[in-house]
Design a protein around this motif. Structure first.
Motif, PDB file in Angstrom:
ATOM      1  N   TRP A  24       0.822  -1.209   0.000  1.00  0.00           N
ATOM      2  CA  TRP A  24       0.000   0.000   0.000  1.00  0.00           C
ATOM      3  C   TRP A  24       0.853   1.255   0.000  1.00  0.00           C
ATOM      4  O   TRP A  24       1.934   1.299   0.577  1.00  0.00           O
ATOM      5  CB  TRP A  24      -0.889   0.018   1.243  1.00  0.00           C
ATOM      6  CG  TRP A  24      -1.943  -1.035   1.256  1.00  0.00           C
ATOM      7  CD1 TRP A  24      -1.819  -2.319   1.704  1.00  0.00           C
ATOM      8  CD2 TRP A  24      -3.292  -0.914   0.805  1.00  0.00           C
ATOM      9  NE1 TRP A  24      -2.992  -3.004   1.548  1.00  0.00           N
ATOM     10  CE2 TRP A  24      -3.911  -2.162   1.006  1.00  0.00           C
ATOM     11  CE3 TRP A  24      -4.024   0.127   0.251  1.00  0.00           C
ATOM     12  CZ2 TRP A  24      -5.246  -2.388   0.653  1.00  0.00           C
ATOM     13  CZ3 TRP A  24      -5.345  -0.095  -0.092  1.00  0.00           C
ATOM     14  CH2 TRP A  24      -5.946  -1.348   0.110  1.00  0.00           C
ATOM     15  N   LEU A  25       0.341   2.285  -0.656  1.00  0.00           N
ATOM     16  CA  LEU A  25       0.973   3.592  -0.562  1.00  0.00           C
ATOM     17  C   LEU A  25       0.783   4.144   0.844  1.00  0.00           C
ATOM     18  O   LEU A  25      -0.165   3.763   1.547  1.00  0.00           O
ATOM     19  CB  LEU A  25       0.346   4.558  -1.565  1.00  0.00           C
ATOM     20  CG  LEU A  25       0.587   4.270  -3.052  1.00  0.00           C
ATOM     21  CD1 LEU A  25      -0.235   5.228  -3.896  1.00  0.00           C
ATOM     22  CD2 LEU A  25       2.052   4.388  -3.389  1.00  0.00           C
ATOM     23  N   PRO A  26       1.616   5.052   1.306  1.00  0.00           N
ATOM     24  CA  PRO A  26       1.433   5.646   2.625  1.00  0.00           C
ATOM     25  C   PRO A  26       0.090   6.359   2.730  1.00  0.00           C
ATOM     26  O   PRO A  26      -0.419   6.906   1.748  1.00  0.00           O
ATOM     27  CB  PRO A  26       2.598   6.639   2.738  1.00  0.00           C
ATOM     28  CG  PRO A  26       3.618   6.141   1.764  1.00  0.00           C
ATOM     29  CD  PRO A  26       2.840   5.534   0.646  1.00  0.00           C
ATOM     30  N   ALA A  27      -0.488   6.349   3.936  1.00  0.00           N
ATOM     31  CA  ALA A  27      -1.751   7.040   4.166  1.00  0.00           C
ATOM     32  C   ALA A  27      -1.575   8.543   4.007  1.00  0.00           C
ATOM     33  O   ALA A  27      -0.526   9.102   4.326  1.00  0.00           O
ATOM     34  CB  ALA A  27      -2.270   6.722   5.569  1.00  0.00           C
ATOM     35  N   GLN A  28      -2.600   9.178   3.492  1.00  0.00           N
ATOM     36  CA  GLN A  28      -2.585  10.628   3.331  1.00  0.00           C
ATOM     37  C   GLN A  28      -3.838  11.204   3.956  1.00  0.00           C
ATOM     38  O   GLN A  28      -4.951  10.789   3.641  1.00  0.00           O
ATOM     39  CB  GLN A  28      -2.537  11.009   1.852  1.00  0.00           C
ATOM     40  CG  GLN A  28      -2.548  12.521   1.611  1.00  0.00           C
ATOM     41  CD  GLN A  28      -2.415  12.866   0.144  1.00  0.00           C
ATOM     42  OE1 GLN A  28      -1.868  12.090  -0.630  1.00  0.00           O
ATOM     43  NE2 GLN A  28      -2.921  14.020  -0.241  1.00  0.00           N
ATOM     44  N   GLY A  29      -3.677  12.164   4.874  1.00  0.00           N
ATOM     45  CA  GLY A  29      -4.820  12.783   5.516  1.00  0.00           C
ATOM     46  C   GLY A  29      -5.594  13.664   4.549  1.00  0.00           C
ATOM     47  O   GLY A  29      -5.016  14.431   3.778  1.00  0.00           O
ATOM     48  N   LEU A  30      -6.933  13.549   4.574  1.00  0.00           N
ATOM     49  CA  LEU A  30      -7.790  14.338   3.698  1.00  0.00           C
ATOM     50  C   LEU A  30      -8.579  15.395   4.451  1.00  0.00           C
ATOM     51  O   LEU A  30      -9.208  16.246   3.820  1.00  0.00           O
ATOM     52  CB  LEU A  30      -8.761  13.416   2.956  1.00  0.00           C
ATOM     53  CG  LEU A  30      -8.132  12.348   2.054  1.00  0.00           C
ATOM     54  CD1 LEU A  30      -9.222  11.499   1.419  1.00  0.00           C
ATOM     55  CD2 LEU A  30      -7.259  12.982   0.985  1.00  0.00           C
ATOM     56  N   VAL A  31      -8.571  15.338   5.780  1.00  0.00           N
ATOM     57  CA  VAL A  31      -9.325  16.282   6.605  1.00  0.00           C
ATOM     58  C   VAL A  31      -8.347  17.190   7.343  1.00  0.00           C
ATOM     59  O   VAL A  31      -7.461  16.712   8.051  1.00  0.00           O
ATOM     60  CB  VAL A  31     -10.218  15.543   7.620  1.00  0.00           C
ATOM     61  CG1 VAL A  31     -10.983  16.527   8.485  1.00  0.00           C
ATOM     62  CG2 VAL A  31     -11.185  14.618   6.879  1.00  0.00           C
ATOM     63  N   PRO A  32      -8.483  18.508   7.225  1.00  0.00           N
ATOM     64  CA  PRO A  32      -7.558  19.424   7.893  1.00  0.00           C
ATOM     65  C   PRO A  32      -7.617  19.308   9.412  1.00  0.00           C
ATOM     66  O   PRO A  32      -8.628  18.883   9.985  1.00  0.00           O
ATOM     67  CB  PRO A  32      -8.038  20.811   7.435  1.00  0.00           C
ATOM     68  CG  PRO A  32      -8.836  20.564   6.202  1.00  0.00           C
ATOM     69  CD  PRO A  32      -9.457  19.222   6.385  1.00  0.00           C
ATOM     70  N   VAL A  33      -6.555  19.703  10.072  1.00  0.00           N
ATOM     71  CA  VAL A  33      -6.504  19.741  11.533  1.00  0.00           C
ATOM     72  C   VAL A  33      -7.598  20.673  12.041  1.00  0.00           C
ATOM     73  O   VAL A  33      -7.836  21.745  11.478  1.00  0.00           O
ATOM     74  CB  VAL A  33      -5.116  20.214  12.012  1.00  0.00           C
ATOM     75  CG1 VAL A  33      -5.106  20.363  13.529  1.00  0.00           C
ATOM     76  CG2 VAL A  33      -4.037  19.233  11.570  1.00  0.00           C
ATOM     77  N   GLY A  34      -8.300  20.260  13.098  1.00  0.00           N
ATOM     78  CA  GLY A  34      -9.383  21.056  13.654  1.00  0.00           C
ATOM     79  C   GLY A  34     -10.744  20.645  13.145  1.00  0.00           C
ATOM     80  O   GLY A  34     -11.764  21.129  13.634  1.00  0.00           O
ATOM     81  N   GLN A  35     -10.782  19.763  12.148  1.00  0.00           N
ATOM     82  CA  GLN A  35     -12.033  19.219  11.655  1.00  0.00           C
ATOM     83  C   GLN A  35     -12.067  17.721  11.906  1.00  0.00           C
ATOM     84  O   GLN A  35     -11.031  17.098  12.127  1.00  0.00           O
ATOM     85  CB  GLN A  35     -12.200  19.501  10.157  1.00  0.00           C
ATOM     86  CG  GLN A  35     -12.243  20.971   9.802  1.00  0.00           C
ATOM     87  CD  GLN A  35     -12.367  21.176   8.307  1.00  0.00           C
ATOM     88  OE1 GLN A  35     -12.202  20.260   7.512  1.00  0.00           O
ATOM     89  NE2 GLN A  35     -12.646  22.413   7.911  1.00  0.00           N
ATOM     90  N   ALA A  36     -13.272  17.148  11.879  1.00  0.00           N
ATOM     91  CA  ALA A  36     -13.438  15.711  12.076  1.00  0.00           C
ATOM     92  C   ALA A  36     -14.151  15.130  10.874  1.00  0.00           C
ATOM     93  O   ALA A  36     -15.138  15.690  10.395  1.00  0.00           O
ATOM     94  CB  ALA A  36     -14.229  15.435  13.349  1.00  0.00           C
ATOM     95  N   GLY A  37     -13.656  14.026  10.349  1.00  0.00           N
ATOM     96  CA  GLY A  37     -14.294  13.343   9.236  1.00  0.00           C
ATOM     97  C   GLY A  37     -14.877  12.027   9.683  1.00  0.00           C
ATOM     98  O   GLY A  37     -14.311  11.338  10.536  1.00  0.00           O
ATOM     99  N   SER A  38     -16.042  11.664   9.146  1.00  0.00           N
ATOM    100  CA  SER A  38     -16.678  10.405   9.514  1.00  0.00           C
ATOM    101  C   SER A  38     -17.480   9.872   8.349  1.00  0.00           C
ATOM    102  O   SER A  38     -17.707  10.569   7.355  1.00  0.00           O
ATOM    103  CB  SER A  38     -17.586  10.596  10.735  1.00  0.00           C
ATOM    104  OG  SER A  38     -18.628  11.502  10.449  1.00  0.00           O
ATOM    105  N   LEU A  39     -17.920   8.618   8.473  1.00  0.00           N
ATOM    106  CA  LEU A  39     -18.826   7.979   7.517  1.00  0.00           C
ATOM    107  C   LEU A  39     -18.210   7.863   6.137  1.00  0.00           C
ATOM    108  O   LEU A  39     -18.888   8.016   5.117  1.00  0.00           O
ATOM    109  CB  LEU A  39     -20.153   8.752   7.428  1.00  0.00           C
ATOM    110  CG  LEU A  39     -20.832   9.078   8.756  1.00  0.00           C
ATOM    111  CD1 LEU A  39     -22.012  10.011   8.529  1.00  0.00           C
ATOM    112  CD2 LEU A  39     -21.283   7.805   9.438  1.00  0.00           C
ATOM    113  N   ALA A  40     -16.925   7.573   6.061  1.00  0.00           N
ATOM    114  CA  ALA A  40     -16.243   7.535   4.765  1.00  0.00           C
ATOM    115  C   ALA A  40     -16.727   6.374   3.908  1.00  0.00           C
ATOM    116  O   ALA A  40     -16.890   5.254   4.371  1.00  0.00           O
ATOM    117  CB  ALA A  40     -14.739   7.434   4.981  1.00  0.00           C
ATOM    118  N   ALA A  41     -16.969   6.660   2.631  1.00  0.00           N
ATOM    119  CA  ALA A  41     -17.315   5.651   1.635  1.00  0.00           C
ATOM    120  C   ALA A  41     -16.353   5.799   0.472  1.00  0.00           C
ATOM    121  O   ALA A  41     -15.917   6.902   0.153  1.00  0.00           O
ATOM    122  CB  ALA A  41     -18.756   5.840   1.158  1.00  0.00           C
TER     123      ALA A  41
END
Length: 324
Positions: free
Chosen positions: A37-54
């Motif tokens: 696998w490629l390294p993980a990359q964050g998609l949500v900026p610091v200070g925000q919360a992401g959920s329910l990813a599809a």
């Protein structure tokens, strides 16, 4: 979990938990064994919360992710979409704003040519509605439509009460459960109104939808066993069939469209214990006799189903702490 597929069905699911940082990882296609696998990359900026990813993949090799983002201390959420073309970098865009509270469901589907649909629940003063946006291949997101009007029922966490699929013409189907009504199917396209039909009466739950590239569709749900209705491209919905067999204690359906034109369904059967069973609908044919995929074990859980070209499928599930 949710299934891996080509065509119009969501191919992967990040567990439905609140993520402080939503990260995306990719397995490079065509690489030598062991490349990983490629390294993980964050998609949500610091200070925000992401959920329910599809997540979904289209036939061009582009990967897509949709999720709900919330700001610290703010009500509501923003529905976002990220994509990564072959050899490119992740890009992120806003799709819609949800007021009042964070959704509890976000569903994403892609067609082979790159048409996309995202559906989510939205708490309104008159009840819970299901909203959706469609992006034709190479086009822009449509303004959020409301395929399922307020009144949609909130069911237990393990009952996914909305699902979505899209074909290669950019036409999408969103299914939902409405309290006192049952399972509804709504079809629409970017810039066009949604049209709906009731497929199953009150008491039906956990609907799933799959579409072929030419618009053929199947909807499956938990009713008297696992039931399903089929619709040819451009045709009317056929009568319901109890796919799991009459009088069965079946639950937790999964459904995918195979690239060759067939549809594949799995479900959990209490017989006793918990066994995984499957049946398929061949192109132009009728549903096959159910077959056991696993032995009946009380610890079976978290079943997921995937389809791959040119046909066939793969099922995965947990037995206690082991993955099968």
């Amino acid at each position: 979990g949710r299934s891996v597929s080509g065509g119009s069905v969501v191919f992967a699911r990040v567990p439905r938990v609140l993520l402080v940082v939503l990260a995306a990882m990719l397995l490079l296609p065509g690489v030598a064994a062991g490349a990983g696998w490629l390294p993980a990359q964050g998609l949500v900026p610091v200070g925000q919360a992401g959920s329910l990813a599809a997540a979904a993949a289209d036939g061009t090799g582009t990967f897509h992710v949709a999720w709900a983002t919330t700001d610290a201390g703010a009500a509501g959420a923003t529905i976002r979409h990220a994509w990564r073309a072959p050899g490119g970098a992740w890009q992120v865009e806003d799709v819609a704003r949800v007021t009042a509270r964070t959704p509890v469901r976000v569903e994403l589907a892609a067609s082979a040519r790159g048409d996309l649909v995202i559906a989510w629940d939205h708490l309104l003063p008159t009840g819970v509605a299901v909203e959706a946006s469609i992006r034709p291949a190479g086009g822009a997101w449509s303004g959020p439509g409301q395929p399922c009007a307020p009144g949609t029922s909130g069911l237990p966490v393990d009952d996914r009460w909305l699902d979505a699929a899209i074909d290669g013409r950019g036409r999408a189907i969103v299914v939902c459960v409405t309290s006192g009504v049952g399972v509804e199917s709504h079809e629409g396209a970017a810039g066009q109104p949604w049209s709906g039909a009731v497929l199953a009466g009150a008491g039906a739950a956990d609907p799933h939808v799959a579409m072929s590239e030419d618009g053929e569709a199947v909807v499956a749900w938990r009713g008297t066993g696992i039931e399903a209705r089929h619709r040819a491209a451009g045709g009317a919905w056929e009568p319901a069939i109890t796919v799991s067999g009459a009088g069965t204690s079946a639950t937790e359906p999964e459904l995918v469209a195979e690239p060759g034109g067939a549809f594949l369904a799995t479900w959990t059967l209490y017989s006793p214990g918990r066994g995984l069973w499957a049946a398929s609908l061949p192109a132009g044919g009728t549903w096959t006799t159910p077959v056991a995929v696993s032995a009946p074990v009380f610890s079976l859980s978290s079943a997921s189903l995937g389809a791959g070209g040119p046909g066939g499928g793969v099922a995965a599930w947990a037995e206690g702490s082991a993955l099968q």
